[in-house]
Write a protein that holds these residues in place. Sequence first.
Motif, PDB file in Angstrom:
ATOM      1  N   ASN A  73      38.223 -13.654  46.973  1.00  0.00           N
ATOM      2  CA  ASN A  73      36.992 -13.729  47.766  1.00  0.00           C
ATOM      3  C   ASN A  73      37.029 -12.732  48.918  1.00  0.00           C
ATOM      4  N   ASN A  74      36.447 -11.552  48.695  1.00  0.00           N
ATOM      5  CA  ASN A  74      36.398 -10.491  49.709  1.00  0.00           C
ATOM      6  C   ASN A  74      37.742 -10.249  50.368  1.00  0.00           C
ATOM      7  N   PRO A  75      38.739  -9.862  49.626  1.00  0.00           N
ATOM      8  CA  PRO A  75      40.081  -9.727  50.209  1.00  0.00           C
ATOM      9  C   PRO A  75      40.249  -8.501  51.106  1.00  0.00           C
ATOM     10  N   TRP A  76      39.355  -7.522  50.953  1.00  0.00           N
ATOM     11  CA  TRP A  76      39.518  -6.274  51.709  1.00  0.00           C
ATOM     12  C   TRP A  76      38.605  -6.240  52.927  1.00  0.00           C
ATOM     13  N   GLN A  77      39.132  -5.625  53.997  1.00  0.00           N
ATOM     14  CA  GLN A  77      38.326  -5.409  55.204  1.00  0.00           C
ATOM     15  C   GLN A  77      38.575  -3.996  55.699  1.00  0.00           C
ATOM     16  N   LEU A 131      46.188 -11.798  52.473  1.00  0.00           N
ATOM     17  CA  LEU A 131      47.345 -12.210  51.698  1.00  0.00           C
ATOM     18  C   LEU A 131      47.318 -13.682  51.322  1.00  0.00           C
ATOM     19  N   GLY A 132      46.637 -14.479  52.134  1.00  0.00           N
ATOM     20  CA  GLY A 132      46.593 -15.915  51.885  1.00  0.00           C
ATOM     21  C   GLY A 132      47.055 -16.706  53.089  1.00  0.00           C
ATOM     22  N   ASP A 133      46.529 -17.937  53.201  1.00  0.00           N
ATOM     23  CA  ASP A 133      46.903 -18.844  54.292  1.00  0.00           C
ATOM     24  C   ASP A 133      46.658 -18.247  55.659  1.00  0.00           C
ATOM     25  N   GLY A 134      45.618 -17.427  55.802  1.00  0.00           N
ATOM     26  CA  GLY A 134      45.248 -16.870  57.097  1.00  0.00           C
ATOM     27  C   GLY A 134      45.919 -15.553  57.413  1.00  0.00           C
ATOM     28  N   PHE A 135      46.867 -15.119  56.606  1.00  0.00           N
ATOM     29  CA  PHE A 135      47.592 -13.872  56.887  1.00  0.00           C
ATOM     30  C   PHE A 135      46.978 -12.695  56.122  1.00  0.00           C
ATOM     31  N   SER A 136      47.033 -11.518  56.758  1.00  0.00           N
ATOM     32  CA  SER A 136      46.584 -10.288  56.119  1.00  0.00           C
ATOM     33  C   SER A 136      47.453  -9.139  56.610  1.00  0.00           C
ATOM     34  N   TYR A 167      47.326 -12.773  61.765  1.00  0.00           N
ATOM     35  CA  TYR A 167      47.025 -14.160  61.423  1.00  0.00           C
ATOM     36  C   TYR A 167      45.687 -14.540  62.051  1.00  0.00           C
ATOM     37  N   ASN A 168      44.738 -14.914  61.199  1.00  0.00           N
ATOM     38  CA  ASN A 168      43.413 -15.328  61.665  1.00  0.00           C
ATOM     39  C   ASN A 168      43.398 -16.840  61.851  1.00  0.00           C
ATOM     40  N   PHE A 169      42.944 -17.274  63.019  1.00  0.00           N
ATOM     41  CA  PHE A 169      42.993 -18.701  63.360  1.00  0.00           C
ATOM     42  C   PHE A 169      41.818 -19.495  62.791  1.00  0.00           C
ATOM     43  N   LEU A 170      40.656 -18.868  62.701  1.00  0.00           N
ATOM     44  CA  LEU A 170      39.448 -19.599  62.302  1.00  0.00           C
ATOM     45  C   LEU A 170      38.780 -18.885  61.132  1.00  0.00           C
ATOM     46  N   GLN A 171      39.379 -18.993  59.962  1.00  0.00           N
ATOM     47  CA  GLN A 171      38.819 -18.320  58.799  1.00  0.00           C
ATOM     48  C   GLN A 171      37.471 -18.931  58.411  1.00  0.00           C
ATOM     49  N   GLY A 172      36.575 -18.079  57.973  1.00  0.00           N
ATOM     50  CA  GLY A 172      35.291 -18.556  57.488  1.00  0.00           C
ATOM     51  C   GLY A 172      34.318 -18.939  58.585  1.00  0.00           C
ATOM     52  N   ILE A 218      33.596 -10.797  64.999  1.00  0.00           N
ATOM     53  CA  ILE A 218      32.345 -11.547  65.121  1.00  0.00           C
ATOM     54  C   ILE A 218      31.515 -11.192  63.889  1.00  0.00           C
ATOM     55  N   TRP A 219      31.357 -12.171  62.987  1.00  0.00           N
ATOM     56  CA  TRP A 219      30.704 -11.900  61.704  1.00  0.00           C
ATOM     57  C   TRP A 219      29.210 -12.196  61.786  1.00  0.00           C
ATOM     58  N   PHE A 220      28.431 -11.160  61.465  1.00  0.00           N
ATOM     59  CA  PHE A 220      26.964 -11.318  61.435  1.00  0.00           C
ATOM     60  C   PHE A 220      26.510 -11.910  60.106  1.00  0.00           C
ATOM     61  N   SER A 221      27.288 -11.663  59.074  1.00  0.00           N
ATOM     62  CA  SER A 221      27.004 -12.210  57.749  1.00  0.00           C
ATOM     63  C   SER A 221      28.342 -12.409  57.051  1.00  0.00           C
ATOM     64  N   GLU A 222      28.292 -12.727  55.772  1.00  0.00           N
ATOM     65  CA  GLU A 222      29.532 -12.957  55.042  1.00  0.00           C
ATOM     66  C   GLU A 222      30.377 -11.703  54.964  1.00  0.00           C
TER      67      GLU A 222
END
Length: 458
Positions: A26-30, A79-84, A124-129, A161-165
């Motif tokens: 699900n959208n793994p790349w940024q 990578l999973g579990d909040g890590f990239s 590490y992202n704290f608040l995914q989604g 800060i995500w404006f959309s998905e």
Amino acid sequence: MKNLSRLLLAFVLVLGYNYADAQDKNNPWQITIGANAVDAYPSGDGGLFSETIFDEFVNVTDHYNILPSLSTISVSKYLGDGFSFGAAGSLNKIDKWGDISRNPDTTNEVDDLSYYGIDGTIKYNFLQGTTIDPYLGVGGGYTWIDEIGAGTLNGTAGLNIWFSENIGFTLQTSYKHAFEDYLQTHFQHSAGISIKFGGTDTDGDGIYDKDDACPDVAGLEAFQGCPDTDGDGIQDSKDDCPNEAGLAELNGCPDTDGDGIADKDDKCPTVAGLKALGGCPDADGDGVTDGEDKCPNEAGPAANNGCPWPDTDGDGVLDKDDKCPDVKGTVANNGCPEVTEEVQKTLNEYAKTILFDLGKSTIKSQSEEVLKDIIGILNEYPTAKFTVEGHTDSTGSEKLNQGLSEKRALSVKEYLVDNGIDEFRLSALGYGESKPIDTNKTRAGRANNRRVEINLAK
């Protein structure tokens, strides 16, 4: 220190290569494109600013070197579990490098120096989604200033800060600690537009495989990507009749006759009926479906095809329980007539007139009429059992008399059987001279004692 810098660069490149093929659904790349600012305060020389590195953190005018163009780009992979893991490249022009040591109120201005940086970071992202998506990171890289480079150890903090998905704005600051004395420790800040991409949607239903409960079959968002072929609001996996629109209470199956039984389980799907009878009707309520009931409007048992049991002889005992269905009898005797004392008396009056040849067991022909009368009486009581008893007078020996009485009783039984009476209803006994009914001293008394009796078996 130079060797340590080279090792750090090699670590970053190898780590980036190893994770280049890592997959997420699900959208793994940024990718983030933007501008960066390099802040050489503190100078990192262990002098004036070594204890106050955040004192001038937002002194943009005096310390920030900003290249007014797109000057940084980063790519990261979830990578999973909040890590990239991400890698970034940046460039800048340096004309301010902290403050002058002798005069901390004066900016240390330098000639335009070129700045290049390549960095790798594990975040590490704290608040995914969520719309506000903060993160922390650690990593390393290599930085060149006027072609003189050194490895750095980086600590990073940022905010998406995500404006959309898929589209958002990213702010980030990194503290870069240099491993070589000739490159001073510094901050690098960046801001840019971020785009997430690479999500897989195998079935093309607009729902990414990671969130799609049926990733190989196009479906609806309401059912997490699973289909509802018949459009009845129940997804196919929970629909017992996925190709026919039906009712939720029947797990998606139709009920044409509205009797609460799904058509697939209803033996009479077009006529309302009872669940106990597989959905078929039972007009007379006797438990036999109308289709199998030969008397659908008159209650009767299944054993009689739904019709009431008849009582042909009208004796109050149904034919099914009546052992004599064509002859009126009594309930106590299972529908058969009972042998009364009067009948028993008549029977024996006839039996006493049966005549035998003298001293023999053969029946004389003139007794046939009375035997027919006896047979007629026995036929009126088809379930009654009788004992044919033979008796003699005392003339002759007792042994002879016993044998003769047995033979005469048996002779009468055989005659009755030969003329239609069921053998199992009759038994024969001889009593010889043991049960006289009159005196053996007179001729008339002996005549009375020589007799046959037919008595109801007890």
